[in-house]
Design a protein around this motif. Structure first.
Motif, PDB file in Angstrom:
ATOM      1  N   THR A   1     -27.970  30.375 -96.000  1.00  0.00           N
ATOM      2  CA  THR A   1     -28.931  30.982 -94.958  1.00  0.00           C
ATOM      3  C   THR A   1     -29.326  32.053 -95.324  1.00  0.00           C
ATOM      4  O   THR A   1     -28.944  33.357 -95.664  1.00  0.00           O
ATOM      5  N   LEU A   2     -30.857  32.295 -95.406  1.00  0.00           N
ATOM      6  CA  LEU A   2     -31.542  33.534 -95.782  1.00  0.00           C
ATOM      7  C   LEU A   2     -32.036  34.008 -94.336  1.00  0.00           C
ATOM      8  O   LEU A   2     -32.808  33.420 -93.833  1.00  0.00           O
ATOM      9  N   VAL A   3     -31.691  35.491 -94.375  1.00  0.00           N
ATOM     10  CA  VAL A   3     -31.969  36.190 -92.989  1.00  0.00           C
ATOM     11  C   VAL A   3     -33.025  37.068 -93.300  1.00  0.00           C
ATOM     12  O   VAL A   3     -32.788  37.972 -93.895  1.00  0.00           O
ATOM     13  N   LEU A   4     -34.136  37.187 -92.201  1.00  0.00           N
ATOM     14  CA  LEU A   4     -35.146  38.173 -92.651  1.00  0.00           C
ATOM     15  C   LEU A   4     -34.949  39.019 -91.655  1.00  0.00           C
ATOM     16  O   LEU A   4     -34.758  38.456 -90.509  1.00  0.00           O
ATOM     17  N   ASP A   5     -35.170  40.209 -91.605  1.00  0.00           N
ATOM     18  CA  ASP A   5     -35.119  41.134 -90.388  1.00  0.00           C
ATOM     19  C   ASP A   5     -36.508  40.861 -89.144  1.00  0.00           C
ATOM     20  O   ASP A   5     -36.373  41.067 -88.200  1.00  0.00           O
TER      21      ASP A   5
ATOM     22  N   ILE B   1     -31.698  38.859 -96.876  1.00  0.00           N
ATOM     23  CA  ILE B   1     -30.264  38.735 -97.191  1.00  0.00           C
ATOM     24  C   ILE B   1     -29.773  37.528 -96.981  1.00  0.00           C
ATOM     25  O   ILE B   1     -30.100  36.638 -96.063  1.00  0.00           O
ATOM     26  N   PHE B   2     -29.386  36.943 -98.281  1.00  0.00           N
ATOM     27  CA  PHE B   2     -28.944  35.555 -98.294  1.00  0.00           C
ATOM     28  C   PHE B   2     -27.603  35.434 -98.053  1.00  0.00           C
ATOM     29  O   PHE B   2     -26.828  36.253 -98.784  1.00  0.00           O
ATOM     30  N   HIS B   3     -26.940  34.666 -97.247  1.00  0.00           N
ATOM     31  CA  HIS B   3     -25.701  34.427 -97.073  1.00  0.00           C
ATOM     32  C   HIS B   3     -25.467  32.970 -97.324  1.00  0.00           C
ATOM     33  O   HIS B   3     -25.585  31.817 -96.755  1.00  0.00           O
ATOM     34  N   PRO B   4     -24.723  32.860 -98.788  1.00  0.00           N
ATOM     35  CA  PRO B   4     -24.610  31.602 -99.223  1.00  0.00           C
ATOM     36  C   PRO B   4     -23.196  30.873 -98.406  1.00  0.00           C
ATOM     37  O   PRO B   4     -22.587  31.581 -97.744  1.00  0.00           O
TER      38      PRO B   4
ATOM     39  N   GLU C   1     -20.347  35.718-101.836  1.00  0.00           N
ATOM     40  CA  GLU C   1     -20.911  37.117-101.046  1.00  0.00           C
ATOM     41  C   GLU C   1     -22.300  37.032-100.890  1.00  0.00           C
ATOM     42  O   GLU C   1     -23.116  36.504-101.498  1.00  0.00           O
ATOM     43  N   ALA C   2     -22.445  37.687 -99.984  1.00  0.00           N
ATOM     44  CA  ALA C   2     -24.197  37.895 -99.622  1.00  0.00           C
ATOM     45  C   ALA C   2     -25.022  38.705-100.782  1.00  0.00           C
ATOM     46  O   ALA C   2     -24.460  39.308-101.387  1.00  0.00           O
ATOM     47  N   GLU C   3     -26.183  38.081-100.648  1.00  0.00           N
ATOM     48  CA  GLU C   3     -27.122  38.694-101.715  1.00  0.00           C
ATOM     49  C   GLU C   3     -28.454  39.340-101.188  1.00  0.00           C
ATOM     50  O   GLU C   3     -28.921  38.678-100.180  1.00  0.00           O
ATOM     51  N   VAL C   4     -28.400  40.535-101.537  1.00  0.00           N
ATOM     52  CA  VAL C   4     -29.865  41.202-100.885  1.00  0.00           C
ATOM     53  C   VAL C   4     -30.879  41.151-101.857  1.00  0.00           C
ATOM     54  O   VAL C   4     -30.713  41.470-102.963  1.00  0.00           O
TER      55      VAL C   4
END
Length: 333
Positions: free
Chosen positions: A245-249, A258-261, A265-268
């Motif tokens: 899931t890619l989360v945008l503010d 921020i991508f939460h695979p 680990e999360a990727e910024v």
């Protein structure tokens, strides 16, 4: 330097002028308003001599190169059409029109007159969306949720029994047109035009929506949108993929992605936020005029057409009608 004219003397016009001047491509030259008093009041903050008009014909025959239109929504089409016919480039604050055929009409006239027409949908032109699109290219989209709702400063007037323009059927107001257009533009920017759309809303007696939620249907997934002017949302935007899931503010003036695979680990993502919310669109419009890119411009026009087709479908689904539009309760039809 593009000589800039302004139609509409609200706060949003001041914001656009600030962004336009930051680009170094525009110079404010003229203001149009229905009254000279409002034109003078608007011009007071600018340390320069401006041409002030209350006659539209005189305004359109002045030396301005490009107009920014920030009048009430229902006036956009008529004013933009007159400006295009006068041979001026036009930037129309979103929503540029209230019906998709109005946008098609403006595009046809602009091409005939060999001038440009732009919708000021600022999030569509953010560099952040290019970064996000590039990141998603190798991922299968499973859906998304985009929210944009802000409590309106005009709510106290509405609660006092008045009808501000932003809640007026005469002026094509409501949450979907004012704020819902942002998540629709985000969806079209990232995923293309949806095949269908739905919308349900909390509505006033004039059918204009205070808030609502909808779904944009794509062949293999859905995008849920939430919008409102009598509520405030701080929800992030989420894009669901087969890898995580890619989360945008937010879905406008993005500062964080921020991508939460599903594993790991999360990727910024590297997102650089512009110093002004309208800077990127203002710069892109000027660059398009000065150094035309026909294919890119056609993409912008097609995206706007898709957005307004989608908004109209959503209004129809919720039975939101603006003044003068036929609907099932209209016995004169």
């Amino acid at each position: 330097m593009l000589q800039l004219g302004i139609i509409g003397t609200g706060a949003i016009a001041h914001h656009f002028i600030a962004a336009a001047h930051q680009t170094k491509h525009y110079q404010l030259a003229a203001i149009y308003s229905r009254t000279m008093e409002s034109a003078k009041a608007f011009a007071e903050r600018y340390q320069q001599s401006l041409q002030l008009y209350t006659d539209m014909e005189e305004f359109l025959t002045s030396t301005i190169d490009i107009l920014y239109i920030a009048s009430p929504n229902s006036l956009h089409h008529g004013q933009a059409k007159a400006a295009l016919l006068a041979g001026k480039h036009v930037i129309i604050e979103k929503p540029a029109v209230t019906r998709p055929e109005e946008w098609a009409d403006l595009v046809t006239i602009a091409k005939e007159k060999q001038v440009f027409v732009f919708e000021a949908a600022r999030n569509y032109h953010e560099q952040a969306f290019t970064t996000i699109s590039d990141f998603l290219v190798d991922k299968e989209i499973w859906g998304a949720h985009f929210s944009y709702a802000k409590y309106s400063s005009k709510m106290p007037d509405l609660l006092d029994g008045k009808t501000p323009n932003v809640f007026s059927s005469q002026f094509a107001g409501g949450a979907l047109m004012d704020l819902g257009i942002y998540p629709v533009y985000a969806s079209v920017r990232l995923f293309g035009a949806p095949i269908s759309a739905r919308y349900t809303a909390q509505q006033l007696p004039n059918t204009v929506d205070l808030n609502g939620s909808g779904q944009l249907m794509y062949p293999n997934f859905q995008v849920t949108i939430q919008t409102g002017k009598n509520i405030h949302s701080s929800l992030p935007a989420e894009i669901y993929t087969n890898q995580g899931t890619l989360v945008l503010d937010t879905i406008e003036h993005i500062s964080s992605a921020i991508f939460h695979p599903l594993k790991g680990e999360a990727e910024v993502l590297a997102i650089t936020q512009a110093p002004h919310t309208m800077l990127e669109e203002a710069r892109q419009f000027a660059t398009m005029i000065e150094q035309p890119q026909p294919e890119l411009y056609e993409n912008w026009l097609a995206a706007a057409q898709a957005v307004h087709t989608t908004l109209y479908r959503m209004r129809q689904d919720a039975q939101i009608y603006f003044e003068g539009e036929p609907h099932e309760n209209d016995t004169s039809c």
